[in-house]
Design a protein around this motif. Sequence first.
Motif, mmCIF file in Angstrom:
data_model
loop_
_atom_site.group_PDB
_atom_site.id
_atom_site.type_symbol
_atom_site.label_atom_id
_atom_site.label_comp_id
_atom_site.label_asym_id
_atom_site.label_seq_id
_atom_site.Cartn_x
_atom_site.Cartn_y
_atom_site.Cartn_z
ATOM 1 N N HIS A 509 0.801 -1.224 0.000
ATOM 2 C CA HIS A 509 0.000 0.000 0.000
ATOM 3 C C HIS A 509 0.837 1.278 0.000
ATOM 4 C CE1 HIS A 509 -2.903 -3.007 1.759
ATOM 5 N NE2 HIS A 509 -3.619 -2.471 0.786
ATOM 6 N N ASN A 510 2.064 1.163 0.444
ATOM 7 C CA ASN A 510 2.921 2.342 0.537
ATOM 8 C C ASN A 510 4.350 1.897 0.250
ATOM 9 O OD1 ASN A 510 4.438 4.566 1.251
ATOM 10 N ND2 ASN A 510 3.935 4.475 3.427
ATOM 11 N N ARG A 511 4.865 2.229 -0.911
ATOM 12 C CA ARG A 511 6.142 1.690 -1.355
ATOM 13 C C ARG A 511 7.350 2.241 -0.572
ATOM 14 N NH1 ARG A 511 3.134 -1.742 -3.910
ATOM 15 N NH2 ARG A 511 4.031 -2.809 -5.708
ATOM 16 N N LYS A 512 7.100 2.859 0.588
ATOM 17 C CA LYS A 512 8.209 3.397 1.373
ATOM 18 C C LYS A 512 8.750 2.408 2.408
ATOM 19 C CE LYS A 512 7.817 8.390 1.067
ATOM 20 N NZ LYS A 512 7.771 9.665 1.818
ATOM 21 N N ALA A 513 8.094 1.273 2.578
ATOM 22 C CA ALA A 513 8.576 0.276 3.543
ATOM 23 C C ALA A 513 9.533 -0.694 2.864
ATOM 24 C CB ALA A 513 7.401 -0.480 4.156
ATOM 25 N N ASN A 514 10.484 -1.213 3.636
ATOM 26 C CA ASN A 514 11.480 -2.169 3.140
ATOM 27 C C ASN A 514 11.754 -3.193 4.231
ATOM 28 O OD1 ASN A 514 12.877 -0.624 0.552
ATOM 29 N ND2 ASN A 514 12.169 0.782 2.133
ATOM 30 N N VAL A 515 12.014 -4.448 3.837
ATOM 31 C CA VAL A 515 12.245 -5.471 4.844
ATOM 32 C C VAL A 515 13.317 -6.455 4.392
ATOM 33 C CG1 VAL A 515 10.392 -6.993 3.985
ATOM 34 C CG2 VAL A 515 11.143 -7.151 6.383
ATOM 35 N N MET A 516 14.186 -6.818 5.321
ATOM 36 C CA MET A 516 15.151 -7.897 5.124
ATOM 37 C C MET A 516 14.619 -9.128 5.855
ATOM 38 S SD MET A 516 18.251 -9.278 4.351
ATOM 39 C CE MET A 516 19.509 -8.023 4.066
ATOM 40 N N VAL A 517 14.294 -10.173 5.096
ATOM 41 C CA VAL A 517 13.826 -11.431 5.682
ATOM 42 C C VAL A 517 15.082 -12.256 5.981
ATOM 43 C CG1 VAL A 517 12.333 -13.434 5.358
ATOM 44 C CG2 VAL A 517 11.736 -11.254 4.283
ATOM 45 N N ASN A 533 3.699 -12.981 -4.169
ATOM 46 C CA ASN A 533 2.929 -13.348 -5.350
ATOM 47 C C ASN A 533 1.478 -12.899 -5.218
ATOM 48 O OD1 ASN A 533 2.441 -14.552 -7.846
ATOM 49 N ND2 ASN A 533 1.929 -16.521 -6.926
ATOM 50 N N GLU A 534 0.886 -13.141 -4.041
ATOM 51 C CA GLU A 534 -0.504 -12.738 -3.811
ATOM 52 C C GLU A 534 -0.676 -11.225 -3.904
ATOM 53 O OE1 GLU A 534 -1.640 -14.191 -0.002
ATOM 54 O OE2 GLU A 534 -1.324 -16.307 -0.524
ATOM 55 N N MET A 535 0.313 -10.484 -3.402
ATOM 56 C CA MET A 535 0.203 -9.025 -3.319
ATOM 57 C C MET A 535 0.715 -8.315 -4.559
ATOM 58 S SD MET A 535 1.441 -8.432 0.622
ATOM 59 C CE MET A 535 0.622 -9.232 1.993
ATOM 60 N N GLY A 536 1.307 -9.067 -5.483
ATOM 61 C CA GLY A 536 1.844 -8.429 -6.685
ATOM 62 C C GLY A 536 3.088 -7.621 -6.423
ATOM 63 N N LEU A 537 3.921 -8.081 -5.495
ATOM 64 C CA LEU A 537 5.174 -7.386 -5.187
ATOM 65 C C LEU A 537 6.291 -7.976 -6.031
ATOM 66 C CD1 LEU A 537 4.940 -7.190 -1.282
ATOM 67 C CD2 LEU A 537 4.180 -5.510 -2.974
ATOM 68 N N SER A 538 6.945 -7.144 -6.807
ATOM 69 C CA SER A 538 7.986 -7.614 -7.705
ATOM 70 C C SER A 538 9.349 -7.598 -7.025
ATOM 71 C CB SER A 538 8.044 -6.720 -8.947
ATOM 72 O OG SER A 538 9.223 -6.965 -9.680
ATOM 73 N N PRO A 539 10.172 -8.622 -7.256
ATOM 74 C CA PRO A 539 11.529 -8.609 -6.688
ATOM 75 C C PRO A 539 12.381 -7.474 -7.223
ATOM 76 C CG PRO A 539 11.267 -10.429 -8.234
ATOM 77 C CD PRO A 539 9.905 -9.866 -8.009
ATOM 78 N N THR A 540 12.089 -7.012 -8.433
ATOM 79 C CA THR A 540 12.912 -5.958 -9.022
ATOM 80 C C THR A 540 12.657 -4.587 -8.412
ATOM 81 O OG1 THR A 540 11.268 -5.630 -10.782
ATOM 82 C CG2 THR A 540 13.064 -7.179 -11.223
ATOM 83 N N GLU A 541 11.625 -4.482 -7.576
ATOM 84 C CA GLU A 541 11.393 -3.216 -6.872
ATOM 85 C C GLU A 541 12.372 -3.022 -5.723
ATOM 86 O OE1 GLU A 541 7.153 -1.887 -6.281
ATOM 87 O OE2 GLU A 541 6.801 -3.982 -6.748
ATOM 88 N N ASN A 542 13.053 -4.090 -5.324
ATOM 89 C CA ASN A 542 14.038 -4.028 -4.233
ATOM 90 C C ASN A 542 13.428 -3.490 -2.938
ATOM 91 O OD1 ASN A 542 16.178 -5.118 -5.686
ATOM 92 N ND2 ASN A 542 16.827 -3.123 -6.450
ATOM 93 N N LYS A 543 12.286 -4.047 -2.584
ATOM 94 C CA LYS A 543 11.645 -3.698 -1.321
ATOM 95 C C LYS A 543 11.745 -4.838 -0.306
ATOM 96 C CE LYS A 543 10.104 0.322 -2.654
ATOM 97 N NZ LYS A 543 10.643 1.552 -2.061
#
Length: 623
Positions: A509-517, A533-543
């Motif tokens: 919802h807000n592309r300002k968050a980032n996380v290291m798993v 995959n469910e949320m449509g988050l792309s790895p290339t966004e580097n989030k």
Amino acid sequence: MSYTKFLAALVRANSGNVNKIRVSPGRCRSTVASTKNQEEKERPMDGCTVVEAAPVEIISQTKSAADTKLNKIHVDFDNTQEAYRSKGNIELLRSLLVFKLCTIDVLVEKNKELMELTKKLFGQWMFEKMMKMTFYGQFVAGEDHNSIKPLIQKNQAFGVGAVLDYSVEEDLTQEEAEKKEMDSCVSEAEKVSRDGDHREKKYKAHRQFGDRRGGVISARTYFYADESKCDNQMETFINCIKASGGASADGFSAIKMTALGRPQFLLQFSEVLVKWRRFFNFLAAQQGKSEMMVLEQKLELEQLKESLTKMGVGAKDDIENWFTGEKLGFSGTIDLLDWNSLINDTTTISNLLMVPNLETRKLEPLLNTFTAEEERQMKRMLQRVDVLAKHAVENGVRLMVDAEQTYFQPAISRLTLEMQRIFNREKPIIFNTYQCYLKEAYDNVTVDIELSRREGWYFGAKLVRGAYMYQERDRAKEIGYEDPINPDYEATNRMYHKCLEYVLEEIEHNRKANVMVATHNEDTVKYTLEKMNEMGLSPTENKVYFGQLLGMCDQISFPLGQAGFPVYKYVPYGPVNEVIPYLSRRAQENRGFMKGSQRERSLLWKELKRRVLGGQIFYKPVY
């Protein structure tokens, strides 16, 4: 009358020798999480768990709009050819040997004695040669920032970045460690009087737990000696930041707060933050809101003012001024972030350490006396943190602040948030670490994300399960306070996934968050991919980043990297003799991993057999 003046008058009336505590009515920030949501908890981080699941498909194309159709990438964690493409056959054999040795109890339990014996029998040169062929070669990248570059470059060629960490440690005896801890965690006031008797047991130093290495196998421990040593450790971190910036364009570097100053301040500031939070909980209970989720506890401002007046905290007009500011109280309610903003860390340290006493209903100093030297030492800690953050910005490196024991952590998290508020305005530079084996982990994450939303900066988090479980439990039981750890491993898994899902939803919802798993648990990695995959988050966004230790769980790291995900190895380096404590912990940690799961060894054997049968006896990676 301003609230600052009111507080000054209140403190003079009740403590006599403390001038004032400054507040910042317009600033919101998070401190320490609530004690709710305690149904979730853990055992130490598992090894590379075997999970029977279909291959996960994830998106690889950058999301540009909600209706954009995204391609999907297949990530197969059973494909040994892809997992070990970066490793020659000698490296596979070394891994098999090291992991097998880690399953032999007597070798692991006596590893330091055996290393010393080997050094005496074969000499220093042969000892170092043998270590580089085995444990050192498996878990350490090299002796200095120049020697580690080939390995970093090779890993980058296969899609895996680096989190650099100079892993040299002091090899202290238990008695030496206890003495250093007691000297550095007890104030001069507490040494000469009973001034600290009203301090909470959790936030006081105890000699039987003075050696903070006890029961800890996966985290480095620093002990305070003097200010010059802290300056030297800051220089080491700076060199690490520069090496990380020189080695890659998007590297990380890790730091520990206890390396940067006298831990007395972290103990005392943590107690202050916890007591202020407890006072908020007390006021929330008065309004019948104690059972609400932490961010839903919005205190009615007029009722709050009336309660404070009845408690004798101050006159009605004074309390009115307390909640007058640029933003504070405009909505008619006060929540936790508003409440936290009343503590301003820019004042003198001694005046900052003021706490509400629920019995006397007054603000009181945590300590009655505070020396000028202690004041300087604690300000130097804050200055060192600021210097490191500025170097990270200059070198294009992201800085991860490691989590530590719960009696230090509230202060560490608060200081990290202060850095984030300053340096994460344009992109994520500073990352805080959240230990998901803690009962309060979810509240910590949600409160801090809400703070980043309100103030508009980039939230950066590293999620871990935690490294201090046995020590924390023993200390809580022995000293007599609530165990902060979740009851079992399954509860901690649930907590980790709950925190992770919340951060991923924030990214959605807000592309300002980032996380290291940061995990070696294959189940958690697959869970993350499914959610992305469910949320449509792309790895290339580097989030969303993934992290594992060098020499462990390559079957997770390298398939992710080659599929386009930002994945990092935690890369230790340092001279052989000086990283022996680190290697000792890796041996102990891997004993649990290898006994708990045969997966990594079986995959290594599978790939080695495939190469031999395929005529690749002398296989060398090409990049």
